[in-house]
Design an enzyme around this catalytic site. Structure first.
Site, PDB file in Angstrom:
ATOM      1  N   ARG A 157       0.989  -1.298  -0.068  1.00  0.00           N
ATOM      2  CA  ARG A 157      -0.008   0.125   0.084  1.00  0.00           C
ATOM      3  C   ARG A 157       0.746   1.296  -0.127  1.00  0.00           C
ATOM      4  O   ARG A 157       0.310   2.313   0.565  1.00  0.00           O
ATOM      5  CB  ARG A 157      -1.033  -0.024   1.276  1.00  0.00           C
ATOM      6  CG  ARG A 157      -1.803  -1.255   1.218  1.00  0.00           C
ATOM      7  CD  ARG A 157      -3.049  -1.186   0.176  1.00  0.00           C
ATOM      8  NE  ARG A 157      -3.761  -1.956   0.211  1.00  0.00           N
ATOM      9  CZ  ARG A 157      -3.764  -3.380  -0.280  1.00  0.00           C
ATOM     10  NH1 ARG A 157      -2.742  -3.715  -0.836  1.00  0.00           N
ATOM     11  NH2 ARG A 157      -4.820  -4.065  -0.051  1.00  0.00           N
ATOM     12  N   SER A 227     -10.856  -0.704   2.530  1.00  0.00           N
ATOM     13  CA  SER A 227     -10.235  -0.787   3.627  1.00  0.00           C
ATOM     14  C   SER A 227      -9.648   0.331   4.229  1.00  0.00           C
ATOM     15  O   SER A 227      -8.918   1.211   3.482  1.00  0.00           O
ATOM     16  CB  SER A 227      -8.951  -1.868   3.213  1.00  0.00           C
ATOM     17  OG  SER A 227      -9.307  -2.978   2.688  1.00  0.00           O
ATOM     18  N   GLU A 321      -5.474   4.232   5.906  1.00  0.00           N
ATOM     19  CA  GLU A 321      -5.087   4.053   4.397  1.00  0.00           C
ATOM     20  C   GLU A 321      -5.560   5.391   3.552  1.00  0.00           C
ATOM     21  O   GLU A 321      -4.806   5.949   2.804  1.00  0.00           O
ATOM     22  CB  GLU A 321      -5.803   2.965   3.802  1.00  0.00           C
ATOM     23  CG  GLU A 321      -5.237   2.438   2.377  1.00  0.00           C
ATOM     24  CD  GLU A 321      -5.558   1.053   2.248  1.00  0.00           C
ATOM     25  OE1 GLU A 321      -5.893   0.750   0.898  1.00  0.00           O
ATOM     26  OE2 GLU A 321      -5.305   0.085   3.102  1.00  0.00           O
TER      27      GLU A 321
END
Length: 326
Positions: A157, A227, A321
């Site tokens: 990520r 997410s 995130e």
């Protein structure tokens, strides 16, 4: 190019927070990136974004779309995808052509231009596995150029586009290298159990699509950013120490390190399906924070409460995130 003033961004990001942008510029071709100035922020598909109640920085939003084959050989095809193209259409088209590589990345929301920023990934595959080059607008040199994927320092990520390249480069297009023949990646929970029936990229794409629909809430019905937290990554020794205290703690390999599912941590702290005013955690998946009319301030406050609970119980830090626009 269109410029909008004092416009509502709630419809332009999947968390649907009430948000007014002082200035929003709709970029309709790659050449228009030349207007970019220091401090401008980029808003793609808005699937990984939290918009503050008032945004004073200028927002640039790519609108131009398209995908086309620019080169191929006996084994591979090179596909150029413009920044504004929705990623789900890229994955769907690639498998309809019988190409291998993008099938595990089915139905990931957001635009193609945003995909390299956080190195999108799902079901054992990340964008870095199929990305050949990134076309960028270089704000310093004031021109379009291409950067090899190997220079982007992709990680879980993460990429240089989140760090030292954030203020310099704007992603204008991506070039994928897909295979005309190859092996399917089916050794991942959810796919492993049905591996014998998954024989083509289209089969895997359909299976991943079904799994995502089953496990994740639809942002159109229940606003969310997918997410919301990163899975913590720790050393093998750190994980072994945690397992002594919490023998049931699951994990995944992450090279020489260990990845701990954030969803499990959040669920163990009692937050799956929980609500706090106008925000909450999905009943379907503990990693998905959902918005029911709340503001960015309320969302971040609830996220902080979850982070504190996980840290208090396990000593682990959950990083969020989504990008925050302010």
């Amino acid at each position: 190019m269109q410029t909008l003033h004092h416009t509502d961004l709630a419809v332009r990001h999947s968390l649907a927070c009430p948000s007014i942008a002082r200035e929003l510029v709709l970029i309709e071709s790659a050449d228009e990136w030349r207007i970019a100035a220091p401090g401008d922020r980029i808003l793609g598909g808005g699937s990984n974004t939290i918009c503050r109640e008032e945004i004073t920085t200028r927002i640039l939003c790519p609108q131009y779309r398209g995908q086309r084959v620019i080169a191929e050989d006996d084994d591979s095809v090179f596909l150029q995808v413009e920044a504004g193209e929705p990623w789900p259409t890229v994955a769907a088209w690639s498998v309809s052509e019988g190409w291998y590589g993008a099938e595990n990345l089915a139905r990931i929301p957001g635009s193609a231009g945003a995909a390299p920023v956080q190195n999108i990934g799902a079901y054992g595959i990340e964008l870095q596995h199929i990305l050949a080059r990134v076309q960028v607008y270089d704000r310093e040199e004031r021109r379009l150029r291409e950067i090899p994927a190997a220079d982007c320092q992709f990680a879980y990520r993460d990429s240089r586009f989140k760090h030292d390249w954030c203020e310099r480069y704007i992603i204008s297009a991506i070039i994928l290298r897909l295979s005309k023949r190859g092996a399917l990646h089916r050794d991942y929970p959810g796919l492993r159990e049905q591996a014998d029936s998954l024989r083509t990229p289209a089969d895997v794409h359909a299976a991943v699509s079904a799994l995502r629909q089953e496990k994740l809430p639809d942002p159109a019905l229940e606003p969310n950013a997918g997410s919301f937290f990163h899975n913590p990554i720790v050393s093998a020794a750190h994980y072994a120490a945690l397992r002594e205290k919490h023998p049931e703690m699951p994990s995944f390999a992450a090279g020489e390190a260990v990845k701990i599912p954030a969803a499990w941590l959040i669920e163990q702290c009692g937050y799956k399906g929980a609500r706090d005013g106008k925000v909450g955690i999905s009943e379907k998946h503990a990693l998905v924070l959902t918005n029911h009319g709340g503001t960015a301030t309320e969302i971040l406050a609830f996220a902080s409460e979850i982070q504190q609970a996980v840290h208090s119980r396990y000593g682990l830090t959950l990083a969020i995130e989504p990008t925050v626009l302010a």
